[in-house]
Design a protein around this motif. Structure first.
Motif, PDB file in Angstrom:
ATOM      1  N   ASN A  65      14.179 -35.083   4.662  1.00  0.00           N
ATOM      2  CA  ASN A  65      14.009 -33.022   3.926  1.00  0.00           C
ATOM      3  C   ASN A  65      12.672 -32.609   4.761  1.00  0.00           C
ATOM      4  N   PHE A  66      11.775 -32.910   4.321  1.00  0.00           N
ATOM      5  CA  PHE A  66      10.379 -32.277   4.212  1.00  0.00           C
ATOM      6  C   PHE A  66      10.121 -32.176   6.091  1.00  0.00           C
ATOM      7  N   LEU A  67      10.036 -33.586   6.808  1.00  0.00           N
ATOM      8  CA  LEU A  67       9.898 -33.368   8.571  1.00  0.00           C
ATOM      9  C   LEU A  67      11.448 -32.767   8.672  1.00  0.00           C
ATOM     10  N   PHE A  68      12.418 -32.048   8.438  1.00  0.00           N
ATOM     11  CA  PHE A  68      13.308 -31.457   9.207  1.00  0.00           C
ATOM     12  C   PHE A  68      12.921 -30.449   8.843  1.00  0.00           C
ATOM     13  N   ILE A  69      12.543 -29.897   7.760  1.00  0.00           N
ATOM     14  CA  ILE A  69      12.032 -28.194   7.332  1.00  0.00           C
ATOM     15  C   ILE A  69      10.706 -27.795   8.447  1.00  0.00           C
ATOM     16  N   ASN A  70       9.857 -28.785   8.121  1.00  0.00           N
ATOM     17  CA  ASN A  70       8.145 -28.806   8.244  1.00  0.00           C
ATOM     18  C   ASN A  70       8.944 -28.333  10.188  1.00  0.00           C
ATOM     19  N   THR A  71       9.544 -29.819  10.709  1.00  0.00           N
ATOM     20  CA  THR A  71       9.668 -29.525  11.990  1.00  0.00           C
ATOM     21  C   THR A  71      10.139 -28.358  12.649  1.00  0.00           C
ATOM     22  N   ILE A  72      11.521 -27.530  12.098  1.00  0.00           N
ATOM     23  CA  ILE A  72      11.982 -26.304  12.186  1.00  0.00           C
ATOM     24  C   ILE A  72      11.297 -25.619  12.237  1.00  0.00           C
ATOM     25  N   LEU A  73       9.753 -24.578  11.519  1.00  0.00           N
ATOM     26  CA  LEU A  73       8.998 -24.241  10.687  1.00  0.00           C
ATOM     27  C   LEU A  73       7.916 -24.319  12.134  1.00  0.00           C
ATOM     28  N   LEU A  74       7.447 -25.817  12.301  1.00  0.00           N
ATOM     29  CA  LEU A  74       6.998 -25.398  13.724  1.00  0.00           C
ATOM     30  C   LEU A  74       7.116 -24.888  14.437  1.00  0.00           C
ATOM     31  N   SER A  75       8.760 -25.660  15.414  1.00  0.00           N
ATOM     32  CA  SER A  75       8.879 -24.708  16.695  1.00  0.00           C
ATOM     33  C   SER A  75       8.923 -22.988  16.487  1.00  0.00           C
ATOM     34  N   ALA A  76       9.127 -22.803  15.119  1.00  0.00           N
ATOM     35  CA  ALA A  76       9.059 -21.339  15.115  1.00  0.00           C
ATOM     36  C   ALA A  76       7.962 -20.556  14.581  1.00  0.00           C
ATOM     37  N   SER A  77       6.569 -21.546  15.482  1.00  0.00           N
ATOM     38  CA  SER A  77       5.587 -21.100  15.436  1.00  0.00           C
ATOM     39  C   SER A  77       5.121 -20.897  16.351  1.00  0.00           C
ATOM     40  N   TYR A  78       5.497 -22.287  17.494  1.00  0.00           N
ATOM     41  CA  TYR A  78       5.345 -21.642  18.842  1.00  0.00           C
ATOM     42  C   TYR A  78       6.187 -20.372  18.934  1.00  0.00           C
ATOM     43  N   MET A  79       6.837 -20.200  18.522  1.00  0.00           N
ATOM     44  CA  MET A  79       8.215 -19.898  19.248  1.00  0.00           C
ATOM     45  C   MET A  79       7.257 -18.107  19.241  1.00  0.00           C
ATOM     46  N   SER A  80       6.343 -17.667  17.955  1.00  0.00           N
ATOM     47  CA  SER A  80       6.063 -16.949  17.323  1.00  0.00           C
ATOM     48  C   SER A  80       5.128 -16.272  17.938  1.00  0.00           C
TER      49      SER A  80
END
Length: 456
Positions: A329-344
């Motif tokens: 669960n941690f890696l799934f959520i954190n990876t999505i947040l990481l993707s969003a940080s790149y797109m920011s």
């Protein structure tokens, strides 16, 4: 070993490993910064001077695959001390080099030592700490790996400007000698003399990784993709040849049975995909700051300090988060947040405020730091003591290749977008590249969904 000595070992071992990681990371990134300067010092073309980087990378690629089986046969203590000796000697020889050829030979020696330091240091942590303490221990060790690329450009620029360039290398010597002393006392020494080394398998695998790494380095420096593609394909063919060989060999370098361990196979694949984005960050952000804001490489290094600061303060949150959510669960959520940080970064342009950019870098550094620790720990968590050396070594190999691939992929995406949107402003090209990197990264989130949801 007494309880007091074990307690000392668990306190000092991560620090020694972290110092070695920092030395290698800082050395590499600071040298990358002063390549144009060294080109002038040695009166050599820039294309030739860049071999200072490439030779080091190839030496790394060749020797990383061998470290696991060497540790298994001779112990982490002996191999880590040898690695530090070789790296320290290479650093000294780099510092006293008077010609470019001398420096290139010294960099190969340094690269051999650097190749062994990182996987052996990680393996020593895995062998020493129980699973419930592994996240915390690896968190301490990964901080230098995140800080090196950020501090390196500042250190390289300042040393080249105010001191002699040789100090970039000679500064490693006292740290290396101190590291050897502590490694002799606190690194694990379990070994198995009966372990056999598949020499031909190693040669095939090392050649494959070296060619792939070399091809990836060429992708990020040229717009003629034919030569690196040919080299890359040869590397892939050798990799396939090694895989076939490992299926029928009694003592393979990396046993195919490793991939029967679900957490390891998912972790390796997830690492490979996620690090395409992670590997692009130290390349994309400085390039973006230079082209859009007009900063010098040294100024870029200073501007990127929020990334390093965030990486440091994120570490205590990792173990608590995994304990609460579990690895999957941690890696799934954190990876999505990481993707969003790149797109920011799609919202950054030449008119953006420094406060806004610093905030984005802080967020990226925080999430990135937790991602590295969680990915590395979850990948090796279920490995038995017998499989830990090979598993840790293969993880190190994947990390090196995927980080190099991250630079290559981002460089290709940026170049292609410049051709597609010929009349667009420079910021647009970066926006599309960051968006694509975010899309690639989010794929790994769904890979991690297959990871067992264990807690610390």
């Amino acid at each position: 070993m007494s309880d007091i000595n074990i307690d000392k070992q668990r306190k000092l071992l991560p620090i020694v490993a972290a110092i070695a990681f920092f030395m290698a990371s800082l050395d590499t990134t600071s040298v990358n910064t002063i390549i144009p300067y060294l080109s002038g010092v040695f009166h050599a073309p820039l294309a030739v001077t860049k071999n200072i980087i490439i030779y080091y990378m190839i030496a790394n690629a060749i020797f990383i695959p061998l470290t696991g089986v060497l540790c298994q046969k001779y112990s982490c203590r002996i191999i880590f001390c040898i690695a530090l000796c070789i790296f320290t000697l290479g650093s000294f020889l780099c510092g006293i080099s008077h010609t470019l050829n001398q420096l290139l030979v010294a960099r190969i020696i340094q690269g051999i030592g650097g190749a062994m330091m990182l996987p052996v240091g990680r393996l020593a942590i895995i062998q020493t700490f129980p699973k419930k303490e592994l996240v915390k221990a690896l968190s301490l060790v990964t901080i230098p790996g995140l800080m090196g690329p950020l501090i390196g450009p500042i250190a390289g620029g300042m040393i080249a400007t105010y001191l002699d360039w040789s100090m970039i290398f000679l500064i490693n010597v006292p740290f290396g000698l101190v590291g050897i002393y502590f490694a002799l006392h606190y690194f694990p020494r379990q070994s198995d003399k009966a372990v056999r080394i598949d020499r031909w398998g190693y040669i095939i695998f090392a050649a494959a990784i070296a060619l792939i790494t070399y091809a990836l380095s060429l992708y990020s420096e040229t717009q003629n993709y034919t030569p690196p593609t040919i080299i890359f394909c040869i590397g892939l063919c050798l990799l396939a040849l090694y895989w076939v060989r490992s299926l029928y060999h009694d003592y393979p370098l990396f046993s195919p049975t490793l991939f029967k361990i679900k957490s390891f196979s998912i972790g390796i694949l997830g690492n490979l995909v996620a690090r395409l984005g992670c590997g692009a960050v130290p390349f994309m952000i400085p390039l973006m700051l230079q082209r859009l804001m007009g900063l010098s490489p040294v100024a870029c290094g200073v501007a990127m300090l929020p990334l390093a600061f965030a990486a440091m303060i994120a570490k205590p949150f990792v173990s608590h988060s995994i304990k609460f959510m579990g690895y999957r669960n941690f890696l799934f959520i954190n990876t999505i947040l990481l993707s969003a940080s790149y797109m920011s970064y799609c919202f950054v342009n030449e008119h953006s405020s420094w406060t806004f950019i610093a905030a984005l870098m802080f967020i990226t550094g925080f999430i990135n730091s937790m991602q590295f620790t969680a990915m590395n720990t979850s990948t090796v968590l279920d490995l038995s003591a017998k499989r830990q050396p090979a598993g840790s070594c293969l993880l190190s190999t994947v990390m090196q290749v995927s980080m190099a691939a991250g630079v290559a992929v981002s460089a290709i995406l940026l170049t292609l977008d410049e051709k597609i949107h010929l009349h667009a402003v420079p910021a647009t090209h970066f926006h599309y590249t960051w968006f694509y990197l975010g899309c690639i990264t989010v794929i790994s989130a769904f890979i991690f969904m297959f990871m067992p949801n264990k807690r610390v």
